[in-house]
Motif scaffolding. Structure first.
Motif, mmCIF file in Angstrom:
data_model
loop_
_atom_site.group_PDB
_atom_site.id
_atom_site.type_symbol
_atom_site.label_atom_id
_atom_site.label_comp_id
_atom_site.label_asym_id
_atom_site.label_seq_id
_atom_site.Cartn_x
_atom_site.Cartn_y
_atom_site.Cartn_z
ATOM 1 N N UNK A 118 57.119 -36.552 9.247
ATOM 2 C CA UNK A 118 56.667 -34.865 9.778
ATOM 3 C C UNK A 118 58.407 -33.590 9.552
ATOM 4 N N UNK A 119 57.859 -32.655 9.975
ATOM 5 C CA UNK A 119 58.607 -31.518 9.169
ATOM 6 C C UNK A 119 59.466 -30.861 11.234
ATOM 7 N N UNK A 120 60.151 -30.297 11.115
ATOM 8 C CA UNK A 120 60.623 -30.470 11.890
ATOM 9 C C UNK A 120 62.250 -29.078 12.220
ATOM 10 N N UNK A 121 62.519 -28.924 13.156
ATOM 11 C CA UNK A 121 64.114 -27.888 12.546
ATOM 12 C C UNK A 121 64.494 -29.654 12.472
ATOM 13 N N UNK A 122 65.753 -28.911 11.900
ATOM 14 C CA UNK A 122 66.863 -29.966 10.704
ATOM 15 C C UNK A 122 68.261 -29.628 11.025
ATOM 16 N N UNK A 123 69.242 -30.580 11.281
ATOM 17 C CA UNK A 123 70.708 -29.904 10.959
ATOM 18 C C UNK A 123 71.617 -31.706 10.500
ATOM 19 N N UNK A 124 72.452 -30.932 9.154
ATOM 20 C CA UNK A 124 72.471 -32.032 8.388
ATOM 21 C C UNK A 124 74.214 -31.720 8.158
ATOM 22 N N UNK A 125 75.258 -32.611 7.837
ATOM 23 C CA UNK A 125 76.643 -31.969 7.140
ATOM 24 C C UNK A 125 76.817 -33.039 6.251
ATOM 25 N N UNK B 14 85.532 -32.749 -2.060
ATOM 26 C CA UNK B 14 85.661 -32.882 -0.734
ATOM 27 C C UNK B 14 84.962 -32.053 0.069
ATOM 28 N N UNK B 15 84.336 -30.625 0.036
ATOM 29 C CA UNK B 15 84.454 -29.721 0.710
ATOM 30 C C UNK B 15 82.927 -29.887 1.659
ATOM 31 N N UNK B 16 82.862 -29.706 3.184
ATOM 32 C CA UNK B 16 81.958 -30.359 3.582
ATOM 33 C C UNK B 16 80.832 -29.226 4.078
ATOM 34 N N UNK B 17 79.698 -29.758 3.695
ATOM 35 C CA UNK B 17 78.307 -28.802 3.778
ATOM 36 C C UNK B 17 77.969 -28.724 5.564
ATOM 37 N N UNK B 18 77.718 -27.780 6.202
ATOM 38 C CA UNK B 18 77.216 -27.269 7.192
ATOM 39 C C UNK B 18 75.620 -27.032 7.152
ATOM 40 N N UNK B 19 74.918 -27.801 7.241
ATOM 41 C CA UNK B 19 73.420 -27.151 7.529
ATOM 42 C C UNK B 19 72.449 -27.248 8.824
ATOM 43 N N UNK B 20 71.974 -25.889 9.004
ATOM 44 C CA UNK B 20 70.731 -26.104 9.299
ATOM 45 C C UNK B 20 69.697 -25.261 9.217
ATOM 46 N N UNK B 21 68.403 -25.742 9.309
ATOM 47 C CA UNK B 21 67.079 -25.591 8.707
ATOM 48 C C UNK B 21 66.308 -24.953 10.289
ATOM 49 N N UNK C 123 60.781 -32.476 6.370
ATOM 50 C CA UNK C 123 61.368 -33.542 6.406
ATOM 51 C C UNK C 123 62.500 -34.012 6.004
ATOM 52 N N UNK C 124 62.590 -35.179 6.450
ATOM 53 C CA UNK C 124 64.055 -35.921 6.578
ATOM 54 C C UNK C 124 64.473 -35.819 4.801
ATOM 55 N N UNK C 125 62.804 -35.935 4.105
ATOM 56 C CA UNK C 125 63.038 -36.427 2.464
ATOM 57 C C UNK C 125 63.902 -35.032 1.717
ATOM 58 N N UNK C 126 63.281 -33.956 2.274
ATOM 59 C CA UNK C 126 63.349 -32.840 1.752
ATOM 60 C C UNK C 126 64.753 -32.460 2.150
ATOM 61 N N UNK C 127 65.411 -32.789 3.577
ATOM 62 C CA UNK C 127 66.966 -32.156 4.077
ATOM 63 C C UNK C 127 67.743 -32.667 2.971
ATOM 64 N N UNK C 128 67.220 -34.762 2.592
ATOM 65 C CA UNK C 128 67.920 -35.143 1.625
ATOM 66 C C UNK C 128 68.040 -34.690 0.104
ATOM 67 N N UNK C 129 67.603 -34.507 -0.568
ATOM 68 C CA UNK C 129 66.942 -33.460 -1.473
ATOM 69 C C UNK C 129 68.209 -31.814 -1.703
ATOM 70 N N UNK C 130 67.409 -31.722 0.159
ATOM 71 C CA UNK C 130 68.778 -30.314 -0.462
ATOM 72 C C UNK C 130 70.519 -30.176 -0.014
ATOM 73 N N UNK C 131 70.298 -31.573 0.176
ATOM 74 C CA UNK C 131 71.911 -31.444 0.355
ATOM 75 C C UNK C 131 71.908 -32.133 -0.969
#
Length: 97
Positions: free
Chosen positions: A11-18, A24-31, A42-50
């Motif tokens: 499902x599509x939902x708000x997501x947060x990822x690191x 070595x750079x750290x990425x912090x993402x909120x959707x 979706x989780x797949x879309x978030x993985x692809x974005x990362x």
């Protein structure tokens, strides 16, 4: 193995990822999601974005109304609850003293 309901996994939902890039750079993402301006991911879309951002390792964190990012005391996204949600934990990144 953990099993999650399909509304979480596909499902599509708000997501947060690191994540971390190769250098070595750290990425912090909120959707944002569940709102007129953003339908979430979706989780797949978030993985692809990362991956698109260069992450070689990444982790999905809490989502939904808990997806909020604050920088220097200011909320920089639009939480789906329309306000801050009380949560039991947070990831805090602070400068070294």
């Amino acid at each position: 193995m953990e099993e999650f309901p399909s509304d979480i996994t596909v499902g599509r939902a708000p997501r947060t990822a690191i994540g971390q890039t190769k250098d070595g750079h750290i990425l912090l993402v909120v959707v944002d999601g569940r709102q007129e301006h953003s339908i979430g991911m979706t989780l797949l879309e978030l993985a692809l974005l990362m991956q698109e951002f260069g992450a070689v390792d990444a982790m999905n964190l809490d989502g939904g109304g808990s997806s909020e990012m604050v920088i220097k005391g200011k909320i920089i996204n639009k939480p789906s609850d329309g306000r801050e949600r009380y949560v039991g934990d947070a990831l805090i990144i602070a400068p070294k003293d």
